[in-house]
Design an enzyme around this catalytic site. Structure first.
Site, short mmCIF file in Angstrom:
data_model
loop_
_atom_site.label_atom_id
_atom_site.label_comp_id
_atom_site.label_asym_id
_atom_site.label_seq_id
_atom_site.Cartn_x
_atom_site.Cartn_y
_atom_site.Cartn_z
N THR A 120 0.50 -1.00 -0.15
CA THR A 120 -0.09 0.14 0.32
C THR A 120 0.92 1.27 0.24
O THR A 120 2.08 1.27 0.35
CB THR A 120 -0.90 0.02 1.08
OG1 THR A 120 0.08 0.26 2.53
CG2 THR A 120 -1.86 -1.15 1.46
N ASP A 121 0.55 2.17 -0.55
CA ASP A 121 1.00 3.72 -0.20
C ASP A 121 0.48 3.92 1.54
O ASP A 121 -0.02 3.15 2.07
CB ASP A 121 0.15 4.72 -0.76
CG ASP A 121 0.96 5.99 -1.04
OD1 ASP A 121 2.04 6.09 -0.40
OD2 ASP A 121 0.92 6.71 -2.05
N TRP A 122 1.26 4.85 2.04
CA TRP A 122 1.41 4.97 3.47
C TRP A 122 0.22 5.33 3.96
O TRP A 122 -0.49 6.37 3.63
CB TRP A 122 2.63 5.96 3.76
CG TRP A 122 4.04 5.38 4.06
CD1 TRP A 122 4.84 5.46 5.06
CD2 TRP A 122 4.58 4.37 3.44
NE1 TRP A 122 5.83 4.88 4.99
CE2 TRP A 122 5.69 3.99 3.78
CE3 TRP A 122 4.35 3.63 2.03
CZ2 TRP A 122 6.70 3.06 3.35
CZ3 TRP A 122 4.96 2.83 1.76
CH2 TRP A 122 6.28 2.16 2.17
N PHE A 123 -0.59 4.51 4.67
CA PHE A 123 -1.77 4.34 5.42
C PHE A 123 -2.92 4.56 4.50
O PHE A 123 -4.18 4.81 4.59
CB PHE A 123 -1.79 5.93 6.35
CG PHE A 123 -0.86 6.16 7.25
CD1 PHE A 123 -0.74 5.57 8.43
CD2 PHE A 123 0.35 7.18 6.94
CE1 PHE A 123 0.33 5.74 9.33
CE2 PHE A 123 1.24 7.33 7.95
CZ PHE A 123 1.11 6.59 9.14
N GLY A 124 -2.64 3.98 3.32
CA GLY A 124 -3.63 3.77 2.24
C GLY A 124 -4.43 2.59 2.70
O GLY A 124 -4.25 1.66 3.25
#
Length: 810
Positions: A309-313
């Site tokens: 994932t992208d960060w906190f996605g």
């Protein structure tokens, strides 16, 4: 024998017995340990069988995010998250703080499982240079600065995959020597709209250029034994409400435009990882879409790495794992706990979790950390700076050169105007920024190149800029860089003196943008009032003396040029050229390097001409009660891609919309002739090969990009007027020297996506091959016929919109 002697013998016997027992126990423990599968020594599937459910759930969730300057999370924050300035971030793992960092300032890490020989790997930003802390523990005697390479848009403007591969190799060597395992890049999203805040990170409005340049970068980086993470997958073409926006787009537009660049890069270069994006796609978060991450990426394209994932996605760890989003970053204990509970209650199959784990372990086996590489912490930055400088010069685009205004061979005394001339922008902001040791300004570059710049004007600008910077508000956050400084007003007397004494004027116009926000129209896409005044006043003063004005565009994205370009004699699009910016610009201005860049993105006459202007960045939707905006939380919103497949030149050329500078455009200090376009056959039979000869008809050596467009028959599927299908860059051609270039077109190159049949179809009819110097400057054409329809590939029906899209049609 005395009693004392017997007692001692008895003690010795007991001692010997204890030693024997300890040896037996140690041997048993050693035997037991050796029986536990070890990564790299045992088959991956055996290692997975030996893992506990909790270990699997820990491996697929990252180690957390260490917020700079913040202590480890409290037990309450572990449950509820961390509140920063009124905004709440998800809970972080205490290990992010408690386990020493291998690479300070890196973006994240995975968990190690030491009993199975599974190491922790380190991932780092960013697309223009590895982003890590340059100074550690306040000790500046040893630094860890990185090379800021030219931004993606400049590299794509080179139209030179071999050059980009060399940049990638230099880039990868720094990642390797600084101890990271995977670089979070390159970015492969499409330039859907010129206001996109991160367009500088991305390559082009065209998926072929995007895919080929991305593949070259990936292959270059990964040639050094480290991995890449191609991003942001997919339809992440804006920063506004990026964490919540629902992108509504047709399957055809997705497959032909927004996925095609990823597809080319994945199939050609096999990046170690793919990063899913923040946005929703037709109603579902991309990180939770099985049809995107598994059906298309892994099954149709044959992707072998893992998805992160992208960060906190995303919002649902279990849904992400089910979809094939193998690693959740930066990760937190609640996500691992949710996965464990889901397996226990049957909401997530352990078979799926094992598949996620297997993909991660297969990549870990390749990593420098697993191979115990002893990184130096000291890459050859001098060598890499030379690579950066060379690439920067070759990707700059000469937009205008009236009456041989350039190169500046006769002008030696330069009047240098514009704030950015003295404070050049190497690259964009956010995760795309690079902690570099220096940026060469244009005044430094010109001085290094032997030019004389007026000292009084220099001092005036430097005093103004120092005062303005001292008054600027402090940077509020990672997502909010300092606002630009207004252009210094140049008094009439000073301007008159410069026009009288200098040989030519050079004015630099700068723009910056980055993660967290899209660009604006006023004072960004359009010149500000003080910039317009400055251009006019310099132009008038120097033209009155029979002298020329050169404008340098130090920008990350497209701006409006049509309203003011007539006031300049020469315009050089320098983009954001990296840390050697001033030297590279001077190389082109002086003629040391003959510009050979071509636009990989269109410059429209005006913003309303842009096909997505009416629906970018979409519309806001009502927020739920109690919700608040923040860096990782934005308003519910949606954006509909009503332009469909008509993005960039596909729109301008099809609908006959005039542009300021068309896709593929770029001038040179020499001239080229195209001749002898030949096709291997006038009838398509599996493939057609086109050859064309390019001749340098000018007086100086130079390179030329030959661009191949194809116009397809307009039958059951509407199509753009032409589409780029191949390109090639010549070697350096000496005056009167020629080179013949060949291009092979296959049925896949001719095919369009037919949503009704879930297939790529090349329709029967006449195809026109157009070879030229830009998308509108076509030099030679030839035609061939396809006798009958060819279905080149049948695919799954996926990514279906939940609402009707009134797509643009010719």
């Amino acid at each position: 024998m005395t009693f004392k002697m017997k007692k001692n013998l008895s003690f010795l016997s007991i001692l010997c017995l204890l030693v024997c027992l300890l040896n037996i126990n140690a041997s048993a423990q050693k035997k037991q340990k050796s029986a536990v599968p070890q990564l790299g020594k045992s088959p991956v599937k055996e290692v997975i069988k030996a893992m506990t459910l909790e270990e699997k759930a820990r491996l697929v969730v990252g180690m957390g995010f260490k917020m700079p300057g913040m202590p480890p999370p409290t037990p309450k924050q572990m449950k509820e998250g961390i509140n920063i300035g009124g905004f709440k971030l998800p809970p972080s793992d205490p290990d992010a703080y408690n386990v020493p960092e291998k690479v300070a300032g890196a973006a994240g890490r995975t968990h190690a499982i030491t009993r199975l020989g599974i190491p922790s790997i380190t991932v780092s930003d960013g697309p223009a240079g590895i982003r890590i802390d340059p100074i550690r523990n306040k000790d500046s005697s040893k630094t860890y600065y990185a090379t800021a390479f030219p931004v993606g848009t400049l590299l794509a403007s080179s139209w030179d995959p071999a050059l980009v591969h060399r940049v990638g190799a230099a880039f990868g060597s720094e990642v390797h020597e600084y101890g990271a395992d995977i670089l979070l890049g390159p970015g492969v999203n499409i330039h859907r709209n010129p206001l996109g805040g991160r367009n500088f990170e991305y390559y082009s409005e065209d998926p072929l250029i995007t895919g080929r340049i991305a593949a070259a970068m990936i292959n270059g980086i990964q040639s050094q034994g480290v991995g890449t993470s191609i991003k942001h997958f997919a339809a992440n073409n804006q920063e506004t409400n990026r964490n919540s926006v629902n992108t509504i787009v047709s399957e055809r537009a997705m497959r032909e435009i927004y996925l095609k660049g990823f597809e080319i890069a994945v199939k050609t270069a096999q990046p170690w990882t793919v990063m899913s994006s923040y946005n929703k796609l037709n109603g579902t978060y991309t990180s939770e879409r099985y049809d995107l991450l598994t059906t298309i990426l892994k099954k149709e394209w044959g992707f072998k790495g893992f998805v992160m994932t992208d960060w906190f996605g995303g919002h649902d760890a279990v849904a992400q794992a089910k979809a094939g989003n193998d690693l959740l970053m930066p990760g937190g204990p609640p996500q691992s706990q949710a996965i464990v509970e889901a397996v226990k209650n049957g909401k997530l199959s352990e078979k799926q979790l094992d598949a996620n784990v297997e993909r991660i372990l297969n990549i870990l086996l390749k990593s420098p950390e697993f191979k115990k590489y002893k990184y130096s912490g000291a890459p050859d930055l001098k060598k890499d700076a030379a690579v950066s400088r060379s690439a920067a010069a070759q990707g700059m685009v000469l937009l205008k050169d009236d009456d041989n205004a350039l190169p500046l061979t006769k002008a030696k005394n330069i009047a240098l105007f514009g704030n950015t001339s003295y404070d050049l922008i190497a690259g964009g902001t956010g995760s795309g920024d690079v902690n570099k040791a220096y940026t060469i300004s244009l005044i430094q570059g010109l001085t290094n190149g032997g030019y004389v710049v007026n000292e009084s004007l220099k001092n005036t600008y430097e005093t103004y800029l120092n005062d303005a910077k001292a008054k600027q508000p402090k940077r509020r956050s990672f997502f909010e860089p300092a606002p630009p400084i207004p252009q210094m007003e140049v008094k009439a007397e000073l301007l008159a003196a410069e026009a009288a004494g200098a040989d030519a004027a050079v004015l630099t116009i700068g723009r910056n943008a980055g993660e967290g926000a899209d660009r604006k129209l006023d004072n960004d896409f359009y010149l500000s009032a003080d910039e317009k005044t400055l251009v006019k006043n310099i132009s008038d003063a120097f033209h009155a003396k029979g002298k020329k004005l050169i404008v340098v565009l130090n920008i990350g994205g497209v701006i409006e040029v049509a309203s003011w370009r007539d006031q300049a004699d020469g315009i050089l699009l320098a983009w954001q050229p990296g840390l050697e910016a001033g030297n590279a610009i001077t190389d082109v201005l002086s003629g040391k390097v003959n510009p050979s860049g071509k636009l990989a993105t269109t410059f429209p006459v005006d913003y309303p001409d842009v096909p997505s202007a009416k629906n970018f960045p979409g519309k806001d939707l009502p927020m739920a009660p109690g919700e608040a905006e923040g860096p990782m939380r934005s308003k519910p919103s949606e954006v509909t891609y009503e332009e469909g497949i008509y993005v960039g030149y596909r729109y301008y050329n099809t609908f006959d919309v005039k542009t300021a500078y068309e896709f593929g455009y770029g001038l040179s200090y020499t001239h080229f002739k195209y001749s002898d376009l030949k096709l291997s056959s006038k009838t398509f039979n599996g493939s057609v090969t086109a050859t064309v000869t390019v001749t340098n008809t000018g007086d100086v050596a130079g390179k030329e990009v030959a661009e191949v467009y194809v116009s397809a028959p307009q039958l059951s599927l509407p199509k753009p007027a032409e589409e780029l299908k191949a390109f090639g860059k010549t070697k350096v051609l000496q005056p009167k020297e020629s080179q013949t270039i060949s291009f092979t077109l296959t049925a896949k190159d001719l095919a369009s996506f037919d949503s009704a049949r879930s297939a790529w179809v090349a329709e029967a009819g006449t195809y026109t091959v157009k070879v030229g110097a830009s998308s509108t400057d076509i030099k030679r054409t030839e035609k061939f016929k396809l006798a009958q329809n060819i279905i080149t590939e049948k695919v799954h029906t996926v990514l279906q919109p939940q609402v009707h899209i009134a797509e643009l049609k010719k």
